[in-house]
Design a protein around this motif. Structure first.
Motif, PDB file in Angstrom:
ATOM      1  N   PRO A 169       0.812  -1.232   0.000  1.00 40.52           N
ATOM      2  CA  PRO A 169       0.000   0.000   0.000  1.00 40.52           C
ATOM      3  C   PRO A 169       0.841   1.275   0.000  1.00 40.52           C
ATOM      4  N   GLY A 170       2.164   1.166  -0.048  1.00 40.84           N
ATOM      5  CA  GLY A 170       3.030   2.345  -0.117  1.00 40.84           C
ATOM      6  C   GLY A 170       3.610   2.756   1.227  1.00 40.84           C
ATOM      7  N   SER A 171       3.077   2.231   2.314  1.00 41.42           N
ATOM      8  CA  SER A 171       3.614   2.529   3.652  1.00 41.42           C
ATOM      9  C   SER A 171       4.600   1.434   4.063  1.00 41.42           C
ATOM     10  N   GLY A 172       5.194   1.601   5.262  1.00 36.73           N
ATOM     11  CA  GLY A 172       6.119   0.588   5.765  1.00 36.73           C
ATOM     12  C   GLY A 172       7.573   0.953   5.552  1.00 36.73           C
ATOM     13  N   ALA A 173       7.864   2.266   5.492  1.00 37.17           N
ATOM     14  CA  ALA A 173       9.257   2.712   5.400  1.00 37.17           C
ATOM     15  C   ALA A 173       9.995   2.343   6.688  1.00 37.17           C
ATOM     16  N   ILE A 174      11.310   2.250   6.579  1.00 34.10           N
ATOM     17  CA  ILE A 174      12.119   1.815   7.724  1.00 34.10           C
ATOM     18  C   ILE A 174      12.011   2.793   8.898  1.00 34.10           C
ATOM     19  N   ASN A 175      11.706   4.071   8.591  1.00 37.58           N
ATOM     20  CA  ASN A 175      11.614   5.070   9.662  1.00 37.58           C
ATOM     21  C   ASN A 175      10.225   5.198  10.281  1.00 37.58           C
ATOM     22  N   GLU A 176       9.288   4.342   9.916  1.00 37.53           N
ATOM     23  CA  GLU A 176       8.007   4.290  10.637  1.00 37.53           C
ATOM     24  C   GLU A 176       8.238   3.426  11.878  1.00 37.53           C
ATOM     25  N   ILE A 177       8.282   4.055  13.044  1.00 34.54           N
ATOM     26  CA  ILE A 177       8.674   3.320  14.254  1.00 34.54           C
ATOM     27  C   ILE A 177       7.641   3.370  15.376  1.00 34.54           C
ATOM     28  N   GLY A 178       6.483   4.010  15.103  1.00 34.74           N
ATOM     29  CA  GLY A 178       5.450   4.111  16.143  1.00 34.74           C
ATOM     30  C   GLY A 178       5.412   5.508  16.737  1.00 34.74           C
TER      31      GLY A 178
END
Ligand code: V1S
Ligand code: CA
Ligand code: ZN
Length: 393
Positions: free
Chosen positions: A219-228
């Motif tokens: 879906p385009g999300s899930g980059a390594i810098n998405e950490i919560g």
């Protein structure tokens, strides 16, 4: 540590609703729920049904589904049929404009949609309860794993987020739950539901990046810098991958990252979404895992000896999906070594579906080398994710 007591038997319970065989999104939709019936038939012909407690699934109730999903969205799901969608312009507009159903047809308003949602969600809830009760060590629902659905919206073939419902059930008893997602797509719906929670660590391995100059892999999300966020900072973990990733590269990342997550987070239960579109030859995934490479993830998590919930997910080359979930059922019961690989899949009604894979459970993965990922970028990804994990308190 996952290395010890692997030979120990586990009490496994298995949820299967035969109604799934008759569900169709549309005549040409890539999501084919009957793949779960194919997996079930294989599990039967390989003699594993006697190795598990089999409990009839009760469909999830409307009230259970309302524990996560919004009132207006559940009202809509209850009312939607192909007829109401075609004849009620206001309902159709609500479905398309606000709730992701209809429109461009990733999530059509198909016949028995609500029954289908209640069926797979009921399976995941019952499986979670079997772990909470302590009646089982491992609980399986191959029809679940619908990781994209949000509280008020269907997306990416997912209408009801059975994973969020099941994790919430586990949180009634277990203080911390780890969610691991090996589907080729990012587990966005689960990540978002627990984004600011430090009781659920979500960990997704997925293909990520441009597939054309103007289009991202879904879906385009899930980059390594998405950490919560907030209290959940560092409790969302993302491992973006390039197309073509094979067993060797995948496992260079999987064991060290999941092992570290287990060490820093100390969960009391594990939920593993086993989306099978990360397999070689999938119609959508573009990754190159073998059946054994995929199942190695199940085996690794089984080795931690914690309550383990195994769910399905994506998977669009349906013979590959059924072979994999059958083999992973064998891993759960500790019998993968006993599945014969030298003989053809025995006759069981769906045997002709396996012709393209030489009628064997394990098939040849692609031999193309062009897509092989350079190990330096794998090391960079691994280093960054481990660095994030080291910041968990
Ligand atoms: N990639 C991809 C893809 N292919 C389709 C599709 C193909 C044939 C059909 F008859 C219907 C749909 N949709 C998509 C993706 C959604 C992928 C969902 C993966 C789900 C999961 O495996 O993770 C978990 C079960 N959708 C899109 O790319 C969106 C569109 C942008 C393009 C396709 N059209 C149909 C809708 C809009
Ligand atoms: Ca994933
Ligand atoms: Zn997927």
């Amino acid at each position: 540590s996952p290395s010890c007591a692997d030979d120990k038997k586990r009490r496994v319970c298995y949820y299967y609703d035969p109604g799934i065989a008759h569900i169709k999104f549309s005549d040409d939709h890539v999501m084919v729920p009957a793949r779960v019936a194919m997996a079930h038939s294989l599990v039967g012909v390989y003699g594993m049904l006697g190795d598990m407690r089999r409990l009839r699934t009760r469909p999830a109730t409307e009230a259970e589904i309302r524990r996560f999903h919004s009132p207006e969205y559940v009202d809509l799901l209850c009312d939607l049929t192909p007829e109401s969608y075609a004849n009620d312009a206001a309902l159709r507009q609500k479905a398309e404009d606000h709730h992701g159903i209809g429109g461009e047809d990733d999530c059509p308003a198909f016949d028995r949609l609500w029954k289908y949602c209640r069926g797979y969600a009921g399976g995941s809830l019952a499986a979670a309860r079997a772990l909470v009760d302590g009646a089982s060590d491992i609980a399986i629902n191959w029809s679940g794993g619908m990781h994209h659905a949000s509280a008020c919206k269907a997306t990416g073939f997912c209408y009801v987020n059975d994973i969020v419902l099941a994790i919430n059930e586990l949180l009634g008893t277990f203080s911390r739950v780890i969610y691991v997602d090996i589907d080729a797509h990012h587990g966005d719906g689960v990540q978002n539901a627990f984004l600011d929670s430090n009781r659920v660590m979500t960990l997704s391995f997925h293909r990520y990046g441009k597939i054309t100059p103007h289009k991202d892999f879904f879906p385009g999300s899930g980059a390594i810098n998405e950490i919560g966020d907030g209290a959940g900072k560092h409790y969302s973990v993302n491992v973006p991958l390039d197309a073509g990733v094979r067993d060797d590269v995948y496992h260079t990342l999987f064991e060290p990252i999941v092992g570290k997550a287990m060490e820093v987070f100390q969960p009391e239960a594990i939920v593993l979404q086993c989306g099978a579109d990360s397999l070689s030859g999938d119609r959508l995934g573009g990754m190159e895992l073998s059946v054994r490479g995929h199942a190695e993830c199940v085996s690794f998590l089984r080795g931690f000896n914690l309550p383990l919930l195994l769910l399905g997910g994506g998977g669009y080359t349906i013979n590959h999906v059924a072979s994999t979930w059958c083999y992973e059922t064998a891993v759960a019961v500790g019998k993968e070594g006993e599945l014969p690989d030298d003989i053809e899949i025995p006759s069981h009604g769906y045997e002709l579906m396996y012709k393209n894979q030489g009628n064997k459970l394990h098939y040849q993965t692609s031999t193309a080398t062009a897509a092989r990922k350079r190990s330096s970028s794998t090391e960079v990804t691994k280093g960054k994710v481990l660095e994030h994990l080291s910041q968990v308190e």
